[in-house]
Design a protein around this motif. Structure first.
Motif, PDB file in Angstrom:
ATOM      1  N   TYR A 140      13.186  -6.556 -30.632  1.00 45.20           N
ATOM      2  CA  TYR A 140      14.330  -6.700 -31.519  1.00 45.20           C
ATOM      3  C   TYR A 140      13.917  -6.355 -32.940  1.00 45.20           C
ATOM      4  CZ  TYR A 140      16.560  -8.703 -27.538  1.00 45.20           C
ATOM      5  OH  TYR A 140      17.093  -8.861 -26.298  1.00 45.20           O
ATOM      6  N   LYS A 198      27.458  -6.115 -38.689  1.00 54.22           N
ATOM      7  CA  LYS A 198      27.056  -6.617 -37.373  1.00 54.22           C
ATOM      8  C   LYS A 198      25.702  -7.292 -37.541  1.00 54.22           C
ATOM      9  CE  LYS A 198      28.328  -5.061 -33.522  1.00 54.22           C
ATOM     10  NZ  LYS A 198      28.546  -4.371 -32.276  1.00 54.22           N
ATOM     11  N   TYR A 212      22.576  -9.263 -35.431  1.00 52.57           N
ATOM     12  CA  TYR A 212      22.033  -9.227 -34.082  1.00 52.57           C
ATOM     13  C   TYR A 212      21.171 -10.427 -33.725  1.00 52.57           C
ATOM     14  CZ  TYR A 212      23.771  -4.518 -34.378  1.00 52.57           C
ATOM     15  OH  TYR A 212      24.592  -3.438 -34.536  1.00 52.57           O
ATOM     16  N   ASP A 246      16.818  -0.628 -31.380  1.00 59.09           N
ATOM     17  CA  ASP A 246      17.179   0.686 -31.863  1.00 59.09           C
ATOM     18  C   ASP A 246      16.991   1.695 -30.737  1.00 59.09           C
ATOM     19  OD1 ASP A 246      14.279   2.121 -33.132  1.00 59.09           O
ATOM     20  OD2 ASP A 246      14.359   0.177 -32.160  1.00 59.09           O
ATOM     21  N   CYS A 247      17.821   2.693 -30.720  1.00 58.58           N
ATOM     22  CA  CYS A 247      17.811   3.690 -29.644  1.00 58.58           C
ATOM     23  C   CYS A 247      17.115   4.950 -30.138  1.00 58.58           C
ATOM     24  CB  CYS A 247      19.238   4.009 -29.219  1.00 58.58           C
ATOM     25  SG  CYS A 247      20.165   2.559 -28.706  1.00 58.58           S
ATOM     26  N   VAL A 290      22.562   1.138 -32.520  1.00 66.29           N
ATOM     27  CA  VAL A 290      21.885  -0.141 -32.364  1.00 66.29           C
ATOM     28  C   VAL A 290      22.555  -0.890 -31.227  1.00 66.29           C
ATOM     29  CG1 VAL A 290      21.192  -2.280 -33.477  1.00 66.29           C
ATOM     30  CG2 VAL A 290      21.433  -0.216 -34.828  1.00 66.29           C
ATOM     31  N   ASP A 291      21.807  -1.157 -30.182  1.00 65.85           N
ATOM     32  CA  ASP A 291      22.341  -1.837 -29.010  1.00 65.85           C
ATOM     33  C   ASP A 291      21.758  -3.236 -28.945  1.00 65.85           C
ATOM     34  OD1 ASP A 291      21.939  -1.406 -25.432  1.00 65.85           O
ATOM     35  OD2 ASP A 291      23.481  -2.456 -26.559  1.00 65.85           O
ATOM     36  N   GLY A 292      22.459  -4.221 -29.478  1.00 68.79           N
ATOM     37  CA  GLY A 292      22.001  -5.607 -29.426  1.00 68.79           C
ATOM     38  C   GLY A 292      20.717  -5.854 -30.175  1.00 68.79           C
ATOM     39  N   ASP A 327      27.476   0.968 -32.674  1.00 64.98           N
ATOM     40  CA  ASP A 327      27.146   0.446 -31.350  1.00 64.98           C
ATOM     41  C   ASP A 327      26.245   1.398 -30.575  1.00 64.98           C
ATOM     42  OD1 ASP A 327      28.549  -1.878 -31.755  1.00 64.98           O
ATOM     43  OD2 ASP A 327      30.369  -1.165 -30.774  1.00 64.98           O
ATOM     44  N   GLU A 328      26.403   2.682 -30.786  1.00 63.42           N
ATOM     45  CA  GLU A 328      25.551   3.660 -30.104  1.00 63.42           C
ATOM     46  C   GLU A 328      24.137   3.680 -30.684  1.00 63.42           C
ATOM     47  OE1 GLU A 328      25.988   5.605 -27.382  1.00 63.42           O
ATOM     48  OE2 GLU A 328      27.862   4.524 -27.110  1.00 63.42           O
TER      49      GLU A 328
END
Length: 187
Positions: free
Chosen positions: A44, A62, A64, A167-168, A162-164, A159-160
């Motif tokens: 995280y 947002k 987290y 990082d993507c 950062v997913d919860g 949302d795309e």
């Protein structure tokens, strides 16, 4: 104090002194002085992402984790961050035990918040991806009016990326220019 999920957990059957599987480990070992224990790595990386207008009012936010559990605490944190960063030209700030990277665009301030142990380059790559994606979605008009008119697209972008709190990297790499694009822009 670290949250229990950040404590190292022993593997089942790792000796008599091991905590039961899934149970929290003690915060410090007997021979380690308190406060000198290294923080365990965590997937995280992002604590919060928020966008404020040039008056410091929230447009999009947002969070987290539970660092700021109530809306009142979140708004107070955002106001303090805005007051500290709105009059500076730097891109990074350390505030309240957190690393904050930010960018301004016309009448917007974009912020990505991570822990004090987080790599600033990783946070900056998330911020760059967010800005470039919003730039694309808003047709090169990253400003308050266009953001408010396209808020659904802005939330989709966030949302795309950062997913919860994770990082993507594959999305971030898509947002950063390739070597060919860099050379084309320089010529």
């Amino acid at each position: 104090m670290q949250r229990p999920e950040a404590w190292p957990r022993p593997h089942p059957g790792e000796g008599a002194a091991a905590a039961p599987a899934g149970g929290p480990a003690p915060p410090a070992r007997g021979r380690e002085p308190a406060g000198l224990r290294l923080q365990e790595p965590s997937l995280y990386t992002i604590k919060a992402v928020f966008i404020l207008d040039n008056d410091g009012h929230r447009l999009l936010a947002k969070y987290y984790d539970d660092t700021f559990p109530s809306m009142k605490e979140q708004m107070a944190f955002e106001k303090n961050v805005f007051n500290k960063t709105s009059r500076t030209d730097s891109e990074i700030a350390f505030f309240g035990g957190m690393t904050i990277v930010y960018k301004s665009s016309i009448d917007l301030f974009l912020y990505v918040v991570g822990s004090s142990y987080e790599n600033e380059l990783m946070l900056m790559s998330v911020l760059t991806c967010l800005f470039e994606s919003l730039n694309h979605v808003l047709r090169k008009n990253v400003e308050k009016r266009w953001l408010l008119e396209n808020m659904d697209g802005a939330f989709l972008v966030l949302d795309e990326i950062v997913d919860g709190g994770l990082d993507c990297p594959h999305l971030i790499s898509k947002c950063l220019p390739s070597d060919d694009e860099v050379w084309e822009n320089q010529s």
